[in-house]
Structure formats: C-alpha cells, structure tokens
Design an enzyme around this catalytic site. Structure first.
Site, PDB file in Angstrom:
ATOM      1  N   THR A 143     -12.836  18.885  -4.549  1.00 35.47           N
ATOM      2  CA  THR A 143     -11.041  18.672  -4.590  1.00 35.47           C
ATOM      3  C   THR A 143     -10.343  19.411  -5.207  1.00 35.47           C
ATOM      4  O   THR A 143      -9.344  20.751  -4.888  1.00 35.47           O
ATOM      5  CB  THR A 143     -10.462  17.919  -3.765  1.00 35.47           C
ATOM      6  OG1 THR A 143      -9.812  17.888  -2.939  1.00 35.47           O
ATOM      7  CG2 THR A 143     -11.172  17.160  -4.509  1.00 35.47           C
TER       8      THR A 143
ATOM      9  N   ASP B 126      -2.665  17.261  -7.943  1.00 34.95           N
ATOM     10  CA  ASP B 126      -1.946  15.997  -7.208  1.00 34.95           C
ATOM     11  C   ASP B 126      -0.903  16.463  -7.393  1.00 34.95           C
ATOM     12  O   ASP B 126      -0.333  16.286  -8.217  1.00 34.95           O
ATOM     13  CB  ASP B 126      -2.632  14.458  -7.955  1.00 34.95           C
ATOM     14  CG  ASP B 126      -1.728  14.452  -6.384  1.00 34.95           C
ATOM     15  OD1 ASP B 126      -1.530  13.832  -6.069  1.00 34.95           O
ATOM     16  OD2 ASP B 126      -2.411  12.963  -7.057  1.00 34.95           O
TER      17      ASP B 126
ATOM     18  N   ARG C  11       1.290  -1.540  -0.127  1.00 28.16           N
ATOM     19  CA  ARG C  11      -0.283  -0.129  -0.022  1.00 28.16           C
ATOM     20  C   ARG C  11       1.204   1.109  -0.205  1.00 28.16           C
ATOM     21  O   ARG C  11       2.052   1.107   1.051  1.00 28.16           O
ATOM     22  CB  ARG C  11      -0.874   0.212   0.947  1.00 28.16           C
ATOM     23  CG  ARG C  11      -1.999   1.255   1.715  1.00 28.16           C
ATOM     24  CD  ARG C  11      -2.060   1.402   0.195  1.00 28.16           C
ATOM     25  NE  ARG C  11      -3.617   3.125   0.251  1.00 28.16           N
ATOM     26  CZ  ARG C  11      -4.121   3.670   0.007  1.00 28.16           C
ATOM     27  NH1 ARG C  11      -3.770   3.091  -1.436  1.00 28.16           N
ATOM     28  NH2 ARG C  11      -4.549   4.540  -0.046  1.00 28.16           N
ATOM     29  N   LEU C  12       0.624   1.790  -1.015  1.00 26.01           N
ATOM     30  CA  LEU C  12       1.608   3.550  -1.211  1.00 26.01           C
ATOM     31  C   LEU C  12       0.629   4.316  -0.597  1.00 26.01           C
ATOM     32  O   LEU C  12      -0.478   5.036  -0.919  1.00 26.01           O
ATOM     33  CB  LEU C  12       2.230   3.596  -2.698  1.00 26.01           C
ATOM     34  CG  LEU C  12       2.391   5.244  -2.709  1.00 26.01           C
ATOM     35  CD1 LEU C  12       3.728   5.092  -2.072  1.00 26.01           C
ATOM     36  CD2 LEU C  12       3.067   4.744  -4.668  1.00 26.01           C
TER      37      LEU C  12
ATOM     38  N   THR D  86      -4.263   0.059  -4.753  1.00 25.61           N
ATOM     39  CA  THR D  86      -4.877   1.055  -4.433  1.00 25.61           C
ATOM     40  C   THR D  86      -5.492   1.206  -6.227  1.00 25.61           C
ATOM     41  O   THR D  86      -6.473   0.002  -6.553  1.00 25.61           O
ATOM     42  CB  THR D  86      -3.494   1.947  -5.542  1.00 25.61           C
ATOM     43  OG1 THR D  86      -3.416   3.631  -5.844  1.00 25.61           O
ATOM     44  CG2 THR D  86      -3.320   1.262  -6.902  1.00 25.61           C
TER      45      THR D  86
ATOM     46  N   ARG E 296      -3.061  15.531  -0.610  1.00 25.68           N
ATOM     47  CA  ARG E 296      -1.786  15.475  -2.097  1.00 25.68           C
ATOM     48  C   ARG E 296      -0.880  16.711  -2.301  1.00 25.68           C
ATOM     49  O   ARG E 296      -0.670  16.745  -3.767  1.00 25.68           O
ATOM     50  CB  ARG E 296      -2.972  15.424  -3.393  1.00 25.68           C
ATOM     51  CG  ARG E 296      -4.145  14.702  -2.974  1.00 25.68           C
ATOM     52  CD  ARG E 296      -4.775  14.110  -4.322  1.00 25.68           C
ATOM     53  NE  ARG E 296      -5.644  15.391  -5.024  1.00 25.68           N
ATOM     54  CZ  ARG E 296      -6.596  15.881  -3.881  1.00 25.68           C
ATOM     55  NH1 ARG E 296      -7.505  15.266  -3.023  1.00 25.68           N
ATOM     56  NH2 ARG E 296      -6.981  17.050  -5.001  1.00 25.68           N
TER      57      ARG E 296
ATOM     58  N   ARG F 109       2.217  14.965  -5.483  1.00 21.09           N
ATOM     59  CA  ARG F 109       2.436  13.683  -5.185  1.00 21.09           C
ATOM     60  C   ARG F 109       4.101  13.779  -5.796  1.00 21.09           C
ATOM     61  O   ARG F 109       3.667  13.870  -7.242  1.00 21.09           O
ATOM     62  CB  ARG F 109       1.925  12.750  -4.738  1.00 21.09           C
ATOM     63  CG  ARG F 109       0.846  13.250  -3.319  1.00 21.09           C
ATOM     64  CD  ARG F 109       0.216  11.993  -2.975  1.00 21.09           C
ATOM     65  NE  ARG F 109      -0.690  11.951  -4.109  1.00 21.09           N
ATOM     66  CZ  ARG F 109      -1.811  11.323  -4.254  1.00 21.09           C
ATOM     67  NH1 ARG F 109      -2.304  11.001  -3.018  1.00 21.09           N
ATOM     68  NH2 ARG F 109      -3.040  11.164  -5.052  1.00 21.09           N
TER      69      ARG F 109
ATOM     70  N   LYS G  74      -0.491   6.448  -9.042  1.00 26.72           N
ATOM     71  CA  LYS G  74       0.486   5.051  -8.458  1.00 26.72           C
ATOM     72  C   LYS G  74       1.181   4.029  -9.156  1.00 26.72           C
ATOM     73  O   LYS G  74       2.074   3.641  -9.102  1.00 26.72           O
ATOM     74  CB  LYS G  74      -0.090   4.783  -7.546  1.00 26.72           C
ATOM     75  CG  LYS G  74      -0.520   6.205  -5.901  1.00 26.72           C
ATOM     76  CD  LYS G  74      -1.077   5.665  -4.715  1.00 26.72           C
ATOM     77  CE  LYS G  74      -1.058   6.666  -3.995  1.00 26.72           C
ATOM     78  NZ  LYS G  74      -2.084   6.463  -2.535  1.00 26.72           N
TER      79      LYS G  74
END
EC number: 3.5.4.25
Length: 192
Positions: free
Chosen positions: A114, A126, A50-51, A149, A94, A128, A154
């Site tokens: 969002t 985003d 899980r990231l 995910t 994020r 990230r 990702k």
C-alpha cells in the site's frame, strides 16, 4: 469554528441502535468537504471516539483488502452500548481520493504494498489532516476521550485538543488484508 459550517442534528436508526448525525462542512481553498459525526445522545465526559477516514470500498462495499469496514462496524457497535461518537472524515484512501486509491489498488494487484503503490503515483504513505477533527471535538466540548484506534498519528493529532486514552480496535485478518495489516504495523507504526 471559523472554517466549519454546522448542520442541524437528525436521528439515524441503525442495526446497532439509534444514533444522531450532524454534518460539518469544512471550507478551504480547494472547495468544501462535508464530514459526518454519528453520536449517541448524552455521551459521558469521557466518551468513546472513533476517528474514521472514509473508505468507500471497505465501509460500503465490504472490501476484504482493508480493515476499515470492520473497524467502523465494531466502533458503532461499542459506541451504541457505551456512548460516544464517530467522526467520519471525507479523506478517502488515506487522503489521496477515490480515483487515486483505485490506481493504487491496481498497483497492489501487481504485488506492490500500500505504501509503495501510493508513492508510485506521487503521494506519501498518508496524506490525511486531522485538524478538522480537533475543531469538531471543540464543538462538542470534548476534553477527554477514549479513542478507538491503532494509529499513533491519530493519537498525536487529537492530543492537541483533548486528553486521549487509546483503546485498541482489532479487526481479524483474512487472506486479502493480511499483508496490508503487516505493512500498517511494520512500516506505519500501527499498534496491532
């Protein structure tokens, strides 16, 4: 591993069972960030991974506005049974940070979604960067994984480092996060 400093390993007993934890200090031009890996001993050649990006409001405070806390809990439960690891990245909101996330939440309270809220305060949907996760996978010599995910970004980021098979992670919608989950699906391409 030139930009990462690695801590010792320590035991972490949890409600899901006993894990080990290890920190990876990422050094950059803007200082450093400490990322955490939570893992089971002796995970397989094809572990569950899980990231997870930090979400103080969801992970620690149980916010119903997102699915982050529920996703983390579900991942820890599955990983405790099947073996694997959670790579917990310090990329709150994020990647915009806690201060900016609270400002984005205030805009969401006024009816903006969002993505609109992030853009209104000067950020992309985003921000990230998952490259540090790739370095962490290399440290643990993970060449193949089952990635928990729904986020195609990702998957694409980690496919540069290992063979990835996606396993979905569905958190139930509620009255507070239903719109957020729809935006993730329709505007961000999440596989929900």
């Amino acid at each position: 591993m030139k930009r990462l400093e690695v801590s010792n390993q320590a035991k972490l007993p949890t409600q899901f069972g006993e894990f080990y934890i290890q920190c990876f200090r990422e050094k950059g031009s803007n200082g450093s960030k400490d990322h955490l890996v939570v893992f089971t001993p002796n995970f397989s050649q094809n572990p569950l991974v899980r990231l997870h990006s930090e979400c103080l409001t969801g992970d620690a405070l149980g916010s119903q506005k997102c699915d982050c806390g529920g996703a983390l809990q579900m991942a820890l439960e599955r990983i405790s049974k099947e073996g694997g690891l959670v790579i917990y990245l310090r990329q709150e909101g994020r990647g915009i940070g806690l201060f900016n996330k609270v400002n984005a939440y205030a805009l969401q309270d006024k009816g903006y979604d969002t993505i609109q809220a992030n853009e209104m305060i000067g950020f992309k949907d985003d921000e990230r960067d998952y490259s540090v996760a790739g370095e962490i996978l290399e440290y643990y010599r993970i060449k193949k994984m089952r990635l928990l995910t729904n986020n195609p970004k990702k998957i694409a980021a980690l496919e540069k480092y290992a063979e990835v098979t996606r396993e979905s992670l569905i958190v139930c919608a509620n009255e507070h996060n239903q719109g957020y989950l729809e935006v993730k699906k329709l505007k961000m391409g999440h596989l929900l």
